[in-house]
Design a protein around this motif. Structure first.
Motif, PDB file in Angstrom:
ATOM      1  N   PHE A  71      21.888 -15.270  59.335  1.00  0.00           N
ATOM      2  CA  PHE A  71      20.899 -14.200  59.397  1.00  0.00           C
ATOM      3  C   PHE A  71      19.790 -14.403  58.371  1.00  0.00           C
ATOM      4  CE2 PHE A  71      24.372 -12.023  61.639  1.00  0.00           C
ATOM      5  CZ  PHE A  71      23.664 -11.511  62.708  1.00  0.00           C
ATOM      6  N   ILE A  72      20.123 -14.982  57.220  1.00  0.00           N
ATOM      7  CA  ILE A  72      19.098 -15.267  56.216  1.00  0.00           C
ATOM      8  C   ILE A  72      18.101 -16.277  56.767  1.00  0.00           C
ATOM      9  CG2 ILE A  72      18.683 -16.353  53.967  1.00  0.00           C
ATOM     10  CD1 ILE A  72      21.281 -15.115  53.002  1.00  0.00           C
ATOM     11  N   SER A  73      18.592 -17.256  57.520  1.00  0.00           N
ATOM     12  CA  SER A  73      17.688 -18.269  58.078  1.00  0.00           C
ATOM     13  C   SER A  73      16.690 -17.646  59.041  1.00  0.00           C
ATOM     14  CB  SER A  73      18.498 -19.362  58.784  1.00  0.00           C
ATOM     15  OG  SER A  73      19.121 -18.863  59.955  1.00  0.00           O
ATOM     16  N   VAL A  74      17.134 -16.665  59.813  1.00  0.00           N
ATOM     17  CA  VAL A  74      16.230 -15.996  60.757  1.00  0.00           C
ATOM     18  C   VAL A  74      15.119 -15.273  60.011  1.00  0.00           C
ATOM     19  CG1 VAL A  74      16.067 -14.226  62.543  1.00  0.00           C
ATOM     20  CG2 VAL A  74      18.042 -15.747  62.475  1.00  0.00           C
ATOM     21  N   ILE A  75      15.464 -14.646  58.883  1.00  0.00           N
ATOM     22  CA  ILE A  75      14.480 -13.871  58.116  1.00  0.00           C
ATOM     23  C   ILE A  75      13.511 -14.781  57.375  1.00  0.00           C
ATOM     24  CG2 ILE A  75      14.210 -12.228  56.225  1.00  0.00           C
ATOM     25  CD1 ILE A  75      16.979 -11.116  56.979  1.00  0.00           C
ATOM     26  N   LEU A 127      12.785 -18.159  57.692  1.00  0.00           N
ATOM     27  CA  LEU A 127      12.014 -19.186  58.379  1.00  0.00           C
ATOM     28  C   LEU A 127      10.639 -18.690  58.786  1.00  0.00           C
ATOM     29  CD1 LEU A 127      14.588 -21.003  60.702  1.00  0.00           C
ATOM     30  CD2 LEU A 127      13.545 -21.855  58.621  1.00  0.00           C
ATOM     31  N   ASP A 128      10.537 -17.458  59.271  1.00  0.00           N
ATOM     32  CA  ASP A 128       9.264 -16.919  59.730  1.00  0.00           C
ATOM     33  C   ASP A 128       8.460 -16.275  58.608  1.00  0.00           C
ATOM     34  OD1 ASP A 128       9.616 -17.713  62.352  1.00  0.00           O
ATOM     35  OD2 ASP A 128      10.648 -15.881  62.930  1.00  0.00           O
ATOM     36  N   ARG A 129       9.115 -15.965  57.503  1.00  0.00           N
ATOM     37  CA  ARG A 129       8.393 -15.310  56.398  1.00  0.00           C
ATOM     38  C   ARG A 129       7.884 -16.321  55.378  1.00  0.00           C
ATOM     39  NH1 ARG A 129      10.170  -9.929  53.161  1.00  0.00           N
ATOM     40  NH2 ARG A 129       9.152  -9.076  55.006  1.00  0.00           N
ATOM     41  N   PHE A 130       8.729 -17.250  54.986  1.00  0.00           N
ATOM     42  CA  PHE A 130       8.372 -18.194  53.922  1.00  0.00           C
ATOM     43  C   PHE A 130       8.085 -19.605  54.424  1.00  0.00           C
ATOM     44  CE2 PHE A 130      11.291 -15.032  52.034  1.00  0.00           C
ATOM     45  CZ  PHE A 130      10.408 -14.432  51.152  1.00  0.00           C
ATOM     46  N   GLY A 131       8.298 -19.848  55.684  1.00  0.00           N
ATOM     47  CA  GLY A 131       8.031 -21.172  56.225  1.00  0.00           C
ATOM     48  C   GLY A 131       9.279 -22.017  56.313  1.00  0.00           C
ATOM     49  N   ARG A 132       9.188 -23.085  57.137  1.00  0.00           N
ATOM     50  CA  ARG A 132      10.348 -23.953  57.346  1.00  0.00           C
ATOM     51  C   ARG A 132      10.684 -24.751  56.089  1.00  0.00           C
ATOM     52  NH1 ARG A 132       9.575 -20.658  61.515  1.00  0.00           N
ATOM     53  NH2 ARG A 132       9.418 -21.642  63.575  1.00  0.00           N
ATOM     54  N   LYS A 133       9.662 -25.391  55.497  1.00  0.00           N
ATOM     55  CA  LYS A 133       9.912 -26.292  54.375  1.00  0.00           C
ATOM     56  C   LYS A 133      10.527 -25.574  53.183  1.00  0.00           C
ATOM     57  CE  LYS A 133       7.253 -29.522  53.094  1.00  0.00           C
ATOM     58  NZ  LYS A 133       6.143 -30.368  52.646  1.00  0.00           N
ATOM     59  N   ARG A 134       9.881 -24.498  52.749  1.00  0.00           N
ATOM     60  CA  ARG A 134      10.380 -23.802  51.558  1.00  0.00           C
ATOM     61  C   ARG A 134      11.766 -23.212  51.770  1.00  0.00           C
ATOM     62  NH1 ARG A 134       5.541 -19.966  49.493  1.00  0.00           N
ATOM     63  NH2 ARG A 134       5.166 -19.813  51.732  1.00  0.00           N
ATOM     64  N   SER A 135      12.014 -22.695  52.975  1.00  0.00           N
ATOM     65  CA  SER A 135      13.319 -22.085  53.250  1.00  0.00           C
ATOM     66  C   SER A 135      14.434 -23.127  53.233  1.00  0.00           C
ATOM     67  CB  SER A 135      13.285 -21.373  54.605  1.00  0.00           C
ATOM     68  OG  SER A 135      12.329 -20.340  54.624  1.00  0.00           O
ATOM     69  N   ILE A 136      14.223 -24.222  53.965  1.00  0.00           N
ATOM     70  CA  ILE A 136      15.270 -25.237  54.058  1.00  0.00           C
ATOM     71  C   ILE A 136      15.428 -25.980  52.734  1.00  0.00           C
ATOM     72  CG2 ILE A 136      16.041 -27.281  55.312  1.00  0.00           C
ATOM     73  CD1 ILE A 136      14.387 -26.316  57.700  1.00  0.00           C
ATOM     74  N   SER A 176      25.107 -23.646  55.620  1.00  0.00           N
ATOM     75  CA  SER A 176      25.109 -23.008  56.941  1.00  0.00           C
ATOM     76  C   SER A 176      23.701 -22.576  57.314  1.00  0.00           C
ATOM     77  CB  SER A 176      26.053 -21.808  56.956  1.00  0.00           C
ATOM     78  OG  SER A 176      27.375 -22.196  56.677  1.00  0.00           O
ATOM     79  N   MET A 177      22.975 -22.048  56.335  1.00  0.00           N
ATOM     80  CA  MET A 177      21.588 -21.664  56.555  1.00  0.00           C
ATOM     81  C   MET A 177      20.745 -22.881  56.911  1.00  0.00           C
ATOM     82  SD  MET A 177      18.963 -19.997  53.803  1.00  0.00           S
ATOM     83  CE  MET A 177      17.192 -20.056  54.080  1.00  0.00           C
ATOM     84  N   ALA A 178      20.939 -23.980  56.176  1.00  0.00           N
ATOM     85  CA  ALA A 178      20.190 -25.203  56.453  1.00  0.00           C
ATOM     86  C   ALA A 178      20.547 -25.770  57.823  1.00  0.00           C
ATOM     87  CB  ALA A 178      20.455 -26.231  55.362  1.00  0.00           C
ATOM     88  N   PHE A 179      21.818 -25.686  58.190  1.00  0.00           N
ATOM     89  CA  PHE A 179      22.293 -26.224  59.464  1.00  0.00           C
ATOM     90  C   PHE A 179      21.595 -25.542  60.638  1.00  0.00           C
ATOM     91  CE2 PHE A 179      26.474 -28.261  61.113  1.00  0.00           C
ATOM     92  CZ  PHE A 179      25.750 -28.969  62.058  1.00  0.00           C
TER      93      PHE A 179
END
Length: 541
Positions: free
Chosen positions: A389-393, A395-404, A441-444
């Protein structure tokens, strides 16, 4: 929206049906059960092939019947290493302090086990840890072999057929494995179980999402991911209650035979039916879904579903023998010639190896942590859910690169710090392990989306497939990581942490794709780094 070649605008029709109506909910209710069982089967070997406490058998000192506890004589019969694989050479057949050589040892040939509930006891695998960990590696090789087999069945005979076959086949192979009289037969059916049964997750995922509206696909995907995590919890709870591996295997796999009845309750994928020109069957399912969702399709949609496509009569055109067609360069050569795409392919492949290696490695090694192995496995499974669920939040707020990148870096720091935590602070050791599992899990879940956005439409599916196949290297190697504990208890976690740190650093070499449309050509994909956030690739010259 583009229409299908049959003249059906399926995305618009799905919007009219409702993004996630009663029909979709009922479909999900049926699909999540086989997916839950796929999680159980994916991790059952962790408990069936779990290590046991054992010691060398010393015939002259054993009681009748032999007991694991030595009662004190182990002090003079075993070396300082503890008598797990070696014992002191006896001088005579008595069991006294002076009846053994002090500095001479013998390799053990028989053992006494503290418990008898895993294959280590059943097949006498003491002091052969490689045979025990080989079970997990063989299972992962089976997962690799399942990729082309499942995709062929799914694309040729349908999603529903592949889903039911994989759901039932895994159960049959598991039940046969529970009667294995020897180690080799156990390995063979472990491989067949994974090869024939592991495709239930991917086919179920596709079958579920192909009937869900565009705006609910993220929700639908996360529901399936969470179901997989819950399945792992179910596995640990059942294994805790039924430790004997034969009984456990039969209890876990027997329910899968009931999935054969899904033939009467699960409908085929509408998208697959349309791709095979089976428009009438697709229309029947759509009308059924509309009725269940209490929705009324527009006249235009009804016309698309019921009207036969008009075939214009093509004029006869004489083809000149000297006419030359422009041959498009092969996809393989195009990617090879592009330094940017080749660089991304190598980086993405390393990401996939890393996430599978750490994800499965943490699950496998969780049973070796101090404390209750079943509780540890449950915690490492449950912590995946907030990660999804953190990945869903983010990815769209902070971007793909920074999140992963953040997920990789935090995971690496948490795992690398484990060797420096005092053994008395068990709660901190467990917490850091859980944090590492949450982040990986978030990165996956995020890396799947990000990888798809880095490649052009003409190569996206194949490049994603290449990365996924490389990712299997990580899952194949993960079951062997417990062997590293023989050299250093925290060595597996140091390796995990180092790889996570490297994967995070590699994020600096790829572009951000947030709010950017998917590139259609190689040229557009190469120019992603130069694009503004809200412009279409075609706008960049």
């Amino acid at each position: 929206m583009e229409k299908h070649k049959d003249g059906v605008d399926l995305d618009s029709i799905l919007a009219e049906l409702g993004q996630f109506g009663r029909y979709q909910m009922l479909t999900y209710c049926f699909i999540i059960f086989p997916i839950l069982f796929s999680a159980v089967y994916n991790g059952q070997y962790i408990f069936a092939a779990a290590d046991l406490n054992y010691r060398c058998k010393v015939p002259q000192c054993e009681s009748s019947p032999p007991e694991f506890e030595t009662g004190g004589w182990g002090v003079w019969a075993f070396p300082e290493s503890g008598g797990r694989c070696e014992k002191l050479r006896p001088i005579d057949h008595t069991c006294t302090a002076d009846a053994f050589h002090v500095n001479e040892t013998l390799r053990c040939t028989s053992w006494i086990y503290e418990r008898n509930h895993t294959i280590v006891y059943e097949f006498d695998l003491a002091c052969e840890d490689w045979k025990r960990t080989m079970v997990g590696t063989v299972h992962s090789v089976g997962l690799f072999a399942a990729l082309p087999l499942t995709s062929f069945v799914s694309d040729t005979f349908g999603r529903r057929t592949a889903f039911i076959l994989t759901a039932v086949s895994g159960g049959v192979m598991g039940l046969i494995r529970s009667f294995s009289p020897n180690y080799i037969m156990y390995l063979v059916f472990e491989f067949l179980d994974a090869t024939l049964g592991s495709g239930v997750y991917s086919t179920g995922f596709i079958l579920a999402l192909e009937m869900v509206g565009l705006n609910r696909r993220v929700l639908g995907g996360n529901l399936i991911s969470c179901t997989f995590a819950i399945g792992q919890v179910v596995l640990a709870l059942v294994a805790w209650a039924i430790p004997d591996w034969r009984t456990l295997t039969r209890v876990l796999y027997a329910p899968s035979l009931l999935f054969v009845f899904y033939y009467f309750v699960i409908e085929e994928s509408v998208r697959w039916l349309l791709s095979k020109n089976r428009k009438a069957e697709a229309a029947r399912i759509i009308f059924k879904a509309a009725d269940m969702n209490r929705k009324k399709l527009s006249p235009e949609s009804v016309k698309q579903l019921t009207q036969e496509e008009e075939k214009a009569e093509e004029p006869n055109v004489e083809i000149l023998p000297n006419t030359e067609e422009k041959k498009k360069p092969s996809l393989f050569l195009t990617v090879i010639k592009s330094k940017i795409l080749m660089s991304r392919l190598c980086i993405c492949s390393f990401w996939w190896i890393t996430v599978t290696f750490i994800y499965y490695g943490l699950s496998i090694n969780s049973v070796a942590l101090a404390g209750n192995s079943y509780v540890n496995y449950i915690l490492t499974s449950l912590v995946e859910i907030p990660g999804y669920f953190i990945s869903v939040i983010t990815l769209d707020r902070f971007g793909r690169k920074r999140s992963i990148m953040t997920a990789f870096i935090i995971c690496g720091l948490a795992l690398i710090s484990l060797p420096f935590i005092p053994t008395g602070l068990q709660w901190l050791l467990t917490s850091l392990t859980m944090l590492g599992k949450l982040c990986i899990s978030m990165a996956f879940s995020s890396i799947y989306i990000y990888t798809s956005e880095l490649f052009p439409t003409t190569a996206r599916h194949r490049m994603l497939g290449v990365c996924s196949m490389f990712g299997r290297i990580g899952s194949i190697a993960a079951p062997q990581t417990p062997l590293l504990m023989a050299y250093m208890a925290s060595l597996p976690y140091l390796v995990f942490g180092a790889m996570a740190g490297c994967a995070g650093a590699l994020m600096l070499l790829t572009p951000e794709t947030l709010h950017m449309r998917l590139p259609d050509t190689v040229e557009q994909a190469e120019k992603i780094v130069a694009m503004s956030r809200n412009k279409h690739p075609s706008d960049i010259e």
